[in-house]
Structures are given as C-alpha cells and as structure tokens.
Write a protein that holds these residues in place. Sequence first.
Motif, short mmCIF file in Angstrom:
data_model
loop_
_atom_site.label_atom_id
_atom_site.label_comp_id
_atom_site.label_asym_id
_atom_site.label_seq_id
_atom_site.Cartn_x
_atom_site.Cartn_y
_atom_site.Cartn_z
N THR A 331 0.83 -1.20 0.00
CA THR A 331 0.00 0.00 0.00
C THR A 331 0.87 1.25 0.00
O THR A 331 0.57 2.23 -0.69
CB THR A 331 -0.93 0.00 1.22
OG1 THR A 331 -1.74 -1.17 1.20
CG2 THR A 331 -1.84 1.23 1.21
N HIS A 335 -0.12 0.60 -4.14
CA HIS A 335 -1.18 -0.36 -4.43
C HIS A 335 -2.45 0.04 -3.68
O HIS A 335 -2.40 0.46 -2.52
CB HIS A 335 -0.75 -1.77 -4.05
CG HIS A 335 0.36 -2.31 -4.90
ND1 HIS A 335 0.14 -3.04 -6.04
CD2 HIS A 335 1.70 -2.21 -4.78
CE1 HIS A 335 1.30 -3.39 -6.60
NE2 HIS A 335 2.28 -2.88 -5.84
N ARG A 338 -8.22 -1.30 -1.87
CA ARG A 338 -9.33 -2.12 -2.37
C ARG A 338 -8.86 -3.51 -2.79
O ARG A 338 -9.56 -4.51 -2.58
CB ARG A 338 -9.99 -1.41 -3.55
CG ARG A 338 -11.10 -2.22 -4.24
CD ARG A 338 -11.61 -1.44 -5.45
NE ARG A 338 -12.67 -2.14 -6.14
CZ ARG A 338 -12.46 -3.02 -7.13
NH1 ARG A 338 -11.22 -3.31 -7.50
NH2 ARG A 338 -13.49 -3.60 -7.73
N THR A 339 -7.67 -3.59 -3.37
CA THR A 339 -7.13 -4.88 -3.80
C THR A 339 -7.04 -5.85 -2.63
O THR A 339 -7.42 -7.02 -2.73
CB THR A 339 -5.74 -4.69 -4.42
OG1 THR A 339 -5.84 -3.80 -5.52
CG2 THR A 339 -5.17 -6.02 -4.89
N ALA A 343 -9.18 -9.34 -1.95
CA ALA A 343 -8.43 -10.59 -1.77
C ALA A 343 -8.64 -11.15 -0.38
O ALA A 343 -8.79 -12.38 -0.21
CB ALA A 343 -6.95 -10.34 -2.03
N GLN A 380 -5.65 -9.08 5.74
CA GLN A 380 -5.83 -8.04 4.72
C GLN A 380 -7.05 -7.16 5.01
O GLN A 380 -7.15 -6.04 4.48
CB GLN A 380 -5.99 -8.70 3.35
CG GLN A 380 -4.75 -9.43 2.87
CD GLN A 380 -4.96 -10.13 1.56
OE1 GLN A 380 -4.91 -9.52 0.49
NE2 GLN A 380 -5.21 -11.44 1.61
N ARG A 482 -11.14 2.26 -6.29
CA ARG A 482 -9.72 1.91 -6.32
C ARG A 482 -8.85 3.00 -5.72
O ARG A 482 -7.82 2.74 -5.11
CB ARG A 482 -9.28 1.64 -7.76
CG ARG A 482 -9.89 0.38 -8.35
CD ARG A 482 -9.33 0.10 -9.74
NE ARG A 482 -9.91 -1.11 -10.30
CZ ARG A 482 -9.45 -2.33 -10.07
NH1 ARG A 482 -8.40 -2.50 -9.31
NH2 ARG A 482 -10.04 -3.38 -10.61
#
Length: 494
Positions: A331, A335, A338-339, A343, A380, A482
């Motif tokens: 992050t 990144h 939201r990813t 996940a 996560q 995102r």
Amino acid sequence: MAPAALMTPAQRNLGMLLCLVTIVLAVLDMNIVSAATVPIVRELDPVHGVDRLPWLVSSFALAATALLPLYGKLCDLYGAKRVLLGAVATFLVGSALCGFAQSMGQLIAFRAVQGIGGGGLMSVTMVVVAHLKDPAERGSGKGGAMGGVVAGIGMAVGPLIGALLTDHLSWRWIFYVNLPLGLLVLVGTALVIKLPPAVGRRSLDFLGAALAAAFATGLLLVTEWGGKDHAWTSPVILGLVAATLAALGLFVWRQATAAEPVLPLSLFRISVVRLGFAIQGLVGMALTGSIVYVMLYLQIARGIDPTSASLYLTPMAGGMTAVGLLAGRLTARGHAERTFLVAGAGCAAIALLLLGLSGPTTGLWAVCGELVLLGFGMGQLIGQLVTVVQESVPRHQLGVATTGIRFFQTLGSALGAALFGTVLARAFADGEPGLPLGAVRTLGGAAREHALRSFTDAVDVVFLSAGGLLVLVLLLALRVPRTVAAAEPPVLAA
C-alpha cells in the motif's frame, strides 16, 4: 500545531510504541478469554454455563459498542489523550473485578465494566496514532499494517497466554495480567504523549449516546433470546423488536437534529464510509464466529486441552501477521487498499467454508491449513478499512469516523457471538434434543460418539454461516473505489 512541535522524534516513536502496547492489550483481551471458556464454565456453572458462554463476549462487546460513538465525540471535543487515559483506567478496574468474580452472572457483569473502558482502547488509540504520524506518512497504509500485524500477534499470543495461565495458575489470571500492561500505558501516556490543547468546548449529545446504547442492547437481546429462550413470535421478542426499531428511529432523528451529534449523518453521505461501516460490521461478526468456535471445536470435539488448542491458532496468526506486513508495504508503494480488501474477503470466505466441511475425523493438519488461509484473509481486512475511512473524512471528524468504524465492528462482534451461539444451540438441539451442550464430554460409548457428531455438525453450521457473511463482504469490497480521495490532515487535540 502538529505533535512534532511539542515532541521530539524519539518521543513520537515512544508514543507510537505505547499505542502499540495499548492495541496489544485490547487484542489480547478479545482473544485471551477464548482459551479459558471451558475452565470458566466448569468452575462457575458446569450445567448451564455453556449456554451463557456467548454473554462473556457479548457483554464486553455490548458495553464497548454503546460507548464508542461518545468516545469519538469526546476525542474531537476534548482531545484523544485525556479520553484514552480515562478508558484505560476504567478497563483496569473492570479487569480487577473480573478476576474476583464468583459466578457467571458476576463475571458477565464485570466484563461489561471492562467493555466500557475497552471500547476506547483500540478506537481512541487509532485516533492518537493518526495524530502522532508524520504528515508524510498519512495515506501510506502504515496504520492498517500495524492493525493487521498486532491483531495477528494478539490472536496467537492471547489464547496461548490464556491457556498457560489457566492450566498453571487459574483462569482468573487472564484478567489480572491486564493490570501491569495497563499501568504501563497509563503512566507512559501521561508522561510522554504531548498534543496541542483542545480548542473550545461544546456540548455533548448524551441523549444520542443513550439511544445508540438502547438500540445496540435491544438488537443483541433479540438475537440472543429469539428462538431459544423465547419464540420468535412471543410477546417478549416482538416487544423487543418494536423497542429496538423505535430506538433506532429516535437515534437517527437525534443525529439529524442535534447540534453536536455523536455519529453525524453527514458521514453516511461519503460512499467509502458507508461501505467501510458495513464491511467492518460483517467482519466483526465473522471473526467472532471463527475464534470462539474454533477453540470450542478443538476442545470439545477433538478433546484437545486449552494450551494445545490455542497453538492451533498460531498458523492463523502467522498468516495475519505476514500478510499484514506485506499489505502495508505494498500500500505504501501505491497499491490500492481495495485490492487487499477484495483478496482478503475471498481468502477468508473460502477458509470458513472449508472449516464448515470439517468433521470429527478431519486431519488436524487440514484444519491448520484452513486456519492459515483464514489468517491470510483476515490480515488483509483488519486495519485497512480504518486507514481508508480516515483518509476519506473531513479533518474535523477524524474521531467520530474512527470510533464509528469500531462501533460497527464491535456491534458486529456482539451480534456474531449472540447469533452464532443461538445457531450452535439450535443446530445441536436438532441432533441431541434435551441434552445440554456442557454434558457432551460426560457421556461415554455410542452416546458420546453421537453427541460429538451432533456438536461438530452444529459448529459446521456456524462456520458456513460466517463464510456466507464473508461472501457478502467480498461483494461490498468490490464496490470500494480503487482510489480514495485523501482528506485534509485532521485537526489535532490533546
């Protein structure tokens, strides 16, 4: 004025360490009880204690939930440092009382006292962390990484410490152990952390906080009593439902009209905040079902002692810690949060569904693998949402936004404990009518085997239900943008 103007870099780092210890204290307390549930029931109420077991979690979570909105407003008006000191002191009083409890009723009541202070341990601490961060660190995901890592460590160490204390001393020491850590936090915070003084004094919405508490209490009682102590169509449950809905309606009205609402409705106009509150509530429900009932499954269905059972959470905690560190670093490199939310929800859902397919003869290595996968998922999810919400709210609402997301998580935990306890009891009763859950280990021969099969089937229903909640979390996570527009740095208060 930023804390950097009042504190040296070394003092800010020491302040961060104190905040870390406070979060460890909160996470330990949430998990340490799970390893001692069977000894507590055996000593205080061997006949009906298992049926009252969900209240050990629910009473703490309910009290914490009821106070969270007020904690957030107190932080914004009077400063996070003062509020944190008061919360830690109350938590320590509750811990001492829990250690002296002589009955399940007393222990449940004293857990509520603990919860009044415990509601501020993690939530107010996260507000202090946001204040202590260097401006260049905001938006880096550092807070989310710390949340995942500390949750993972607490999940592993908490049950292990609880089991060791229970096996070698007494279950009462799982509460006494809070005292030295809490005193360290009190003294250190008072001497080290220095924030600018609060500007101005405004009124507090005590009526709004009371209505929030009434709503949370009513909702919990409906899920705890409905279909078990009272039929869903009984006057008691119907009356509780009506009172709960009335409290919710009055709370919303109060927040719309109060000069200083404890949970401003303007927060719900921000889509990221709405999604964050919903996701955090569902994660709280699912996580409660995971920890408490994994320990029950291992101790009752597989006959594993508390210390050994707690070691089976180590793979889960290791997964949480590893993925928490990785997610924080990724992050920080750009990144999207939201990813990791997507996940994490996917991994946790699959893990819980696999646990729901486990039986009395499932290999324990397979169970460990499922717990590792669950750790990857939860690592996560935990902490990332706090960062996302903090970055998306106006700077003057940092306190209410941070404690707001904790409000929904702890409400979810309370509902999860009550709801899954009801699900477990009803599912077990279908297979063993009239047999108390606590009597399973007293049986022998074919009767014992049948009872263990019924108990395992009931726990599987709990895991499958929790997995369904994580599927819903996955769908909500896909709606998180995102890129989250960063809010201005928050106004700092002592």
